[in-house]
Every structure is written in C-alpha cells, then in structure tokens.
Design a protein around this motif. Structure first.
Motif, mmCIF file in Angstrom:
data_model
loop_
_atom_site.group_PDB
_atom_site.id
_atom_site.type_symbol
_atom_site.label_atom_id
_atom_site.label_comp_id
_atom_site.label_asym_id
_atom_site.label_seq_id
_atom_site.Cartn_x
_atom_site.Cartn_y
_atom_site.Cartn_z
ATOM 1 N N LEU A 57 33.248 40.876 33.876
ATOM 2 C CA LEU A 57 33.489 39.950 34.979
ATOM 3 C C LEU A 57 34.036 38.614 34.475
ATOM 4 O O LEU A 57 34.903 38.009 35.114
ATOM 5 C CB LEU A 57 32.190 39.735 35.766
ATOM 6 N N ALA A 58 33.540 38.169 33.330
ATOM 7 C CA ALA A 58 34.048 36.920 32.758
ATOM 8 C C ALA A 58 35.515 37.067 32.361
ATOM 9 O O ALA A 58 36.328 36.146 32.555
ATOM 10 C CB ALA A 58 33.205 36.515 31.549
ATOM 11 N N ALA A 59 35.878 38.222 31.811
ATOM 12 C CA ALA A 59 37.276 38.465 31.445
ATOM 13 C C ALA A 59 38.158 38.520 32.689
ATOM 14 O O ALA A 59 39.283 37.998 32.687
ATOM 15 C CB ALA A 59 37.387 39.756 30.646
ATOM 16 N N ALA A 60 37.656 39.145 33.755
ATOM 17 C CA ALA A 60 38.427 39.209 34.998
ATOM 18 C C ALA A 60 38.623 37.812 35.590
ATOM 19 O O ALA A 60 39.716 37.469 36.058
ATOM 20 C CB ALA A 60 37.731 40.114 36.002
ATOM 21 N N TRP A 61 37.584 36.986 35.551
ATOM 22 C CA TRP A 61 37.682 35.628 36.065
ATOM 23 C C TRP A 61 38.648 34.800 35.222
ATOM 24 O O TRP A 61 39.418 33.994 35.752
ATOM 25 C CB TRP A 61 36.307 34.998 36.100
ATOM 26 N N MET A 62 38.612 35.003 33.907
ATOM 27 C CA MET A 62 39.538 34.300 33.024
ATOM 28 C C MET A 62 40.983 34.699 33.333
ATOM 29 O O MET A 62 41.879 33.837 33.404
ATOM 30 C CB MET A 62 39.209 34.605 31.566
ATOM 31 N N SER A 63 41.246 35.993 33.509
ATOM 32 C CA SER A 63 42.598 36.447 33.849
ATOM 33 C C SER A 63 43.065 35.851 35.165
ATOM 34 O O SER A 63 44.226 35.450 35.298
ATOM 35 C CB SER A 63 42.631 37.973 33.933
ATOM 36 N N LEU A 64 42.167 35.781 36.139
ATOM 37 C CA LEU A 64 42.529 35.232 37.442
ATOM 38 C C LEU A 64 42.875 33.749 37.338
ATOM 39 O O LEU A 64 43.873 33.290 37.910
ATOM 40 C CB LEU A 64 41.388 35.445 38.434
ATOM 41 N N LYS A 65 42.084 32.992 36.589
ATOM 42 C CA LYS A 65 42.365 31.562 36.427
ATOM 43 C C LYS A 65 43.681 31.342 35.692
ATOM 44 O O LYS A 65 44.481 30.484 36.085
ATOM 45 C CB LYS A 65 41.208 30.892 35.672
ATOM 46 N N VAL A 66 43.898 32.093 34.629
ATOM 47 C CA VAL A 66 45.138 31.948 33.868
ATOM 48 C C VAL A 66 46.338 32.314 34.736
ATOM 49 O O VAL A 66 47.371 31.616 34.723
ATOM 50 C CB VAL A 66 45.092 32.819 32.598
ATOM 51 N N ALA A 67 46.230 33.400 35.501
ATOM 52 C CA ALA A 67 47.347 33.834 36.339
ATOM 53 C C ALA A 67 47.659 32.806 37.420
ATOM 54 O O ALA A 67 48.833 32.500 37.683
ATOM 55 C CB ALA A 67 47.031 35.192 36.964
ATOM 56 N N ALA A 193 55.374 36.031 38.909
ATOM 57 C CA ALA A 193 54.753 35.386 37.751
ATOM 58 C C ALA A 193 53.261 35.688 37.688
ATOM 59 O O ALA A 193 52.706 35.911 36.600
ATOM 60 C CB ALA A 193 54.990 33.876 37.819
ATOM 61 N N PHE A 194 52.603 35.706 38.832
ATOM 62 C CA PHE A 194 51.174 36.023 38.876
ATOM 63 C C PHE A 194 50.910 37.434 38.371
ATOM 64 O O PHE A 194 49.998 37.667 37.578
ATOM 65 C CB PHE A 194 50.657 35.861 40.305
ATOM 66 N N ALA A 195 51.725 38.389 38.835
ATOM 67 C CA ALA A 195 51.544 39.779 38.408
ATOM 68 C C ALA A 195 51.807 39.951 36.920
ATOM 69 O O ALA A 195 51.070 40.655 36.216
ATOM 70 C CB ALA A 195 52.449 40.701 39.224
ATOM 71 N N LEU A 196 52.853 39.296 36.407
ATOM 72 C CA LEU A 196 53.176 39.405 34.986
ATOM 73 C C LEU A 196 52.069 38.796 34.126
ATOM 74 O O LEU A 196 51.718 39.332 33.072
ATOM 75 C CB LEU A 196 54.505 38.720 34.699
ATOM 76 N N SER A 197 51.520 37.665 34.557
ATOM 77 C CA SER A 197 50.440 37.032 33.801
ATOM 78 C C SER A 197 49.182 37.889 33.826
ATOM 79 O O SER A 197 48.506 38.043 32.799
ATOM 80 C CB SER A 197 50.150 35.648 34.372
ATOM 81 N N LEU A 198 48.862 38.423 34.991
ATOM 82 C CA LEU A 198 47.651 39.237 35.106
ATOM 83 C C LEU A 198 47.743 40.500 34.272
ATOM 84 O O LEU A 198 46.722 41.024 33.808
ATOM 85 C CB LEU A 198 47.427 39.590 36.583
ATOM 86 N N ASP A 199 48.956 40.990 34.043
ATOM 87 C CA ASP A 199 49.159 42.256 33.349
ATOM 88 C C ASP A 199 49.389 42.089 31.848
ATOM 89 O O ASP A 199 49.307 43.066 31.097
ATOM 90 C CB ASP A 199 50.375 42.974 33.973
ATOM 91 N N ASP A 200 49.646 40.868 31.387
ATOM 92 C CA ASP A 200 50.065 40.676 30.003
ATOM 93 C C ASP A 200 48.933 40.942 29.026
ATOM 94 O O ASP A 200 47.792 40.521 29.226
ATOM 95 C CB ASP A 200 50.574 39.248 29.798
ATOM 96 N N LEU A 201 49.269 41.639 27.945
ATOM 97 C CA LEU A 201 48.324 41.912 26.860
ATOM 98 C C LEU A 201 48.803 41.350 25.536
ATOM 99 O O LEU A 201 48.033 40.727 24.802
ATOM 100 C CB LEU A 201 48.097 43.425 26.730
ATOM 101 N N VAL A 202 50.095 41.532 25.228
ATOM 102 C CA VAL A 202 50.613 41.212 23.898
ATOM 103 C C VAL A 202 50.545 39.716 23.629
ATOM 104 O O VAL A 202 49.966 39.263 22.631
ATOM 105 C CB VAL A 202 52.055 41.729 23.748
ATOM 106 N N THR A 214 41.132 37.743 28.098
ATOM 107 C CA THR A 214 41.536 38.127 29.442
ATOM 108 C C THR A 214 41.141 39.579 29.709
ATOM 109 O O THR A 214 40.726 40.307 28.808
ATOM 110 C CB THR A 214 43.049 37.952 29.618
ATOM 111 N N LEU A 215 41.301 39.990 30.953
ATOM 112 C CA LEU A 215 40.895 41.345 31.333
ATOM 113 C C LEU A 215 41.677 42.423 30.595
ATOM 114 O O LEU A 215 41.076 43.402 30.131
ATOM 115 C CB LEU A 215 41.035 41.518 32.848
ATOM 116 N N PRO A 216 43.010 42.344 30.445
ATOM 117 C CA PRO A 216 43.708 43.377 29.665
ATOM 118 C C PRO A 216 43.208 43.478 28.231
ATOM 119 O O PRO A 216 43.106 44.582 27.683
ATOM 120 C CB PRO A 216 45.178 42.923 29.718
ATOM 121 N N ILE A 217 42.894 42.336 27.598
ATOM 122 C CA ILE A 217 42.374 42.382 26.233
ATOM 123 C C ILE A 217 41.016 43.053 26.216
ATOM 124 O O ILE A 217 40.712 43.870 25.327
ATOM 125 C CB ILE A 217 42.290 40.957 25.655
#
Length: 266
Positions: A57-67, A193-202, A214-217
């Motif tokens: 949940l913390a990773a999901a929240w982090m991804s959401l804030k970053v996105a 941009a939101f979708a690309l940020s939420l999906d980014d791993l590399v 983040t959630l992908p990591i």
C-alpha cells in the motif's frame, strides 16, 4: 461495409491477445487458493490481505503521489514548451531546444535513467520522492509537448488577435482565449503523463532511494520470488479505477457536448 470472416477472426484474435490475460488476472484475483495457477473457488481473501500489506500500500501511494506531481509539472512545462515552439517563430537555438525536448521520445529509458542517476549523484541529492518526480517529469514532458503543439498548430490565431484587439495583453490573451481552446489537449497530455509515470519501472529503479519504492518496483521485486495473489488483487483495483475514470470522462464529454448543442442557436 460488412466484416468478412477473415477480418472478424483477425479482430477476435487480436482483442483476445490483448485482453484475455487481463481477464484471467482479474478472475484469479478472486481465487481462494494460494497458488495462482490452481483454482480454489471464489473468495475476497487476497483483497483483505492486500489491505493489510503495508509495504504494498505504501508503494501504491508513493506511485500515485509521484504520478500526480510529475504529470502536473509535465503538463505545465510541456504546454509552455509547445507554445514556445508554435508561437515564438524561428528563434536562435530552436533546433537545439526542440532536439533536447524530444530526446526522451527516442532515447532508451536505461540511458535516461543512468544519466539522471549520475546527475543526482554529482549534485549529492538524496534520492527519493523528488528525484523520481523530476525524472518522470523529464520523461513525460515531451509527450505533453507533442500533444499540445499539434493542437496549437491547428488553432486559428485570430482568437488571440481578437482578444488583444479588445485590450488583453499577450499573457492575458493566452489564458483567456488560447487555454480554453487547447484545454482538452492539455488534459490528454496530463493523462498520458500520469499513465506513463504510474507504469514506469526502469527510470524509477535508477532514481529511487530507500523507503521510496514505487508500485512497479515493489511488484517486480516480489515477482522474482514468485507471483503472489495480492499482486493480482492490486492490479485489478488499478484496472477498476482506470475504467471508472474513463467512463466518467466519457460521460462528462458527452454531457458537455449535449449542453453545447442545446445552447447553439437554431
């Protein structure tokens, strides 16, 4: 024109290839068995365990804030860059500026991530939320610029000229006349941009730090040890949220179009 049998079969296979894995994942998120490949009956067990998994949940929240932060910054900067390229004419350094702006479109993400990592190390910046946000803004700003610039290219400049004839300054004319007309393009760029940020791993893996995964990591680190049923659950929730957002946006677009048609003079 009627679809031929070949076209119908091709369309069916294409849609199945795209969406069948997603449907299977959604179904198995309600699986009661711990093994993701063995069906054990319908259950909400893994959704309950997901909401008890604080790390996920913390990773999901982090991804959401970053996105949210990176998409907003990319929308502002990308719009300004598009305006400069569309309205400023052939200024000195235009080729260099446009080349640097669109470089992330063709540059491998590994190179972008490594370059940003070296930059943050040289600046002695602590890697975390802000470094990931800056990296994602760098990545997604060019996509916003492409979308907004294409809209500005097809926009009649007489609206801005009419606003300035009525007493508006250049900046006021831009916000009063141009922004309302290009707002759908800005919103589309923001969502991209939101979708690309939420999906980014590399890139995130290069620029993140301790406690800011983040959630992908997080999902990638757990998938290497085996797919957990909670991963199916959180992916299903993300799909549900995205689907709901698309439905709401579609209904809002149809409602605004219906209001515009009803307000149009006969």
């Amino acid at each position: 024109m009627k679809l031929s049998r070949f076209n119908l079969v091709s369309l069916t296979l294409g849609l199945a290839f795209l969406y069948l894995p997603i449907v299977i994942m959604v179904i198995y998120s309600f699986n009661d068995s711990r093994l993701v490949t063995v069906w054990g009956g319908w259950s909400l067990r893994w959704y309950r365990e997901l909401f008890q998994d604080e790390a996920m949940l913390a990773a999901a929240w982090m991804s959401l804030k970053v996105a949210l932060a990176s998409a907003t910054a990319a929308a502002v900067l990308g719009t300004l860059a598009a305006v400069a390229l569309s309205r400023a004419g052939h200024f000195r350094g235009r080729t260099l500026f446009s080349g640097m702006l669109y470089a992330p479109l063709v540059m491998p993400e590994v190179i972008t991530g490594l370059s940003l990592l070296l930059l943050f190390v040289a600046l002695n910046a602590e890697r975390g939320f802000w470094t990931v946000t800056i990296a994602h803004t760098t990545l997604t700003m060019c996509f916003v610029a492409v979308v907004v610039q294409s809209r500005l290219g097809s926009l009649d400049r007489s609206y801005e000229e009419a606003a300035m004839d009525l007493g508006c300054g250049p900046v006021e004319a831009f916000f009063q006349a141009t922004v309302p007309l290009i707002w759908p393009a800005i919103a589309a760029g923001w969502m991209l941009a939101f979708a690309l940020s939420l999906d980014d791993l590399v890139i995130a893996s290069f620029t993140t730090g301790p406690g800011s995964a983040t959630l992908p990591i997080r999902i990638y680190s757990e998938v290497r040890l085996g797919v957990k049923p909670q991963i199916n659950a959180i992916c299903t929730l993300i799909i549900a949220v995205v689907t709901l957002a698309i439905v709401i946006a579609s209904l809002a677009s149809k409602l605004s179009r219906a209001k515009a048609d009803s307000a149009a003079p006969m």
